[in-house]
Design a protein around this motif. Structure first.
Motif, PDB file in Angstrom:
ATOM      1  N   ILE A   1     -53.056  98.226  16.567  1.00 17.64           N
ATOM      2  CA  ILE A   1     -52.758  98.156  18.005  1.00 17.64           C
ATOM      3  C   ILE A   1     -51.261  98.287  18.235  1.00 17.64           C
ATOM      4  CG2 ILE A   1     -52.771  96.653  20.043  1.00 17.64           C
ATOM      5  CD1 ILE A   1     -55.445  95.485  18.984  1.00 17.64           C
TER       6      ILE A   1
ATOM      7  N   VAL B   1     -59.905  97.818  23.731  1.00 15.08           N
ATOM      8  CA  VAL B   1     -59.083  98.318  22.627  1.00 15.08           C
ATOM      9  C   VAL B   1     -59.561  99.689  22.151  1.00 15.08           C
ATOM     10  CG1 VAL B   1     -58.287  97.873  20.267  1.00 15.08           C
ATOM     11  CG2 VAL B   1     -58.431  95.988  21.902  1.00 15.08           C
TER      12      VAL B   1
ATOM     13  N   LEU C   1     -53.303  98.736  25.848  1.00  8.83           N
ATOM     14  CA  LEU C   1     -53.287  98.016  24.573  1.00  8.83           C
ATOM     15  C   LEU C   1     -52.356  96.806  24.626  1.00  8.83           C
ATOM     16  CD1 LEU C   1     -53.378 101.022  22.098  1.00  8.83           C
ATOM     17  CD2 LEU C   1     -55.190  99.344  22.492  1.00  8.83           C
TER      18      LEU C   1
ATOM     19  N   HIS D   1     -58.642 103.196  23.671  1.00  9.28           N
ATOM     20  CA  HIS D   1     -57.225 103.583  23.729  1.00  9.28           C
ATOM     21  C   HIS D   1     -56.632 103.881  22.362  1.00  9.28           C
ATOM     22  CE1 HIS D   1     -57.573 102.434  27.872  1.00  9.28           C
ATOM     23  NE2 HIS D   1     -58.031 101.250  27.497  1.00  9.28           N
TER      24      HIS D   1
END
Length: 141
Positions: A67, A27, A107, A30
């Motif tokens: 996210i 995670v 993601l 990105h």
């Protein structure tokens, strides 16, 4: 009732295992710098606390929002004309083609594990709250 609470807790523990590493490897790389702070805070909570708390659920929800926003920012849609030979009953039509950046794609792949932990935490907290309210009803009745 105790067995159900133990099962819900076990699910949280199963999903929590390796979550710190998942966030660090899949995670954090990105996300932009602003979004990384929420993930770092969650990593810290996972490292320092072992309980199932509303704060954990809140932080997971915040990370999920970050996210999802990063995925949306890395996804573009453009209208592409459908060739006239493929049209039936109209002069022109368009198809929508989505393109996803490599970061957004990564993601998307990382999202389900975080969602599963969040749902497991919410389920455990909701069950505990239901038990607490039930016990309070017995005490008052």
């Amino acid at each position: 009732m105790l067995e159900q609470q133990v099962e819900l807790t076990r699910l949280v523990l199963d999903h929590r295992t390796d979550m710190q590493q998942h966030l660090i490897a899949r995670v954090l790389p990105h996300l932009g710098e602003a979004e990384r702070s929420a993930v770092r805070e969650l990593i810290e909570i996972l490292d320092e606390e072992d309980g199932i708390t509303p704060d954990l659920a809140y932080n997971l929800d915040t990370v999920l929002a970050e996210i999802r926003m990063a995925i949306a920012a890395g996804t573009t849609a453009k209208q592409v004309a459908i060739p006239g030979a493929q049209l039936i009953g109209c002069a022109e039509a368009f198809d929508t083609r989505k393109s996803v950046t490599p970061a957004a794609e990564a993601l998307q792949a990382a999202l389900p594990a975080v969602e599963q932990l969040y749902q497991a935490v919410r389920n455990a907290l909701n069950f505990a709250e239901a038990v607490k309210l039930s016990l309070r009803m017995f005490d008052e009745g």
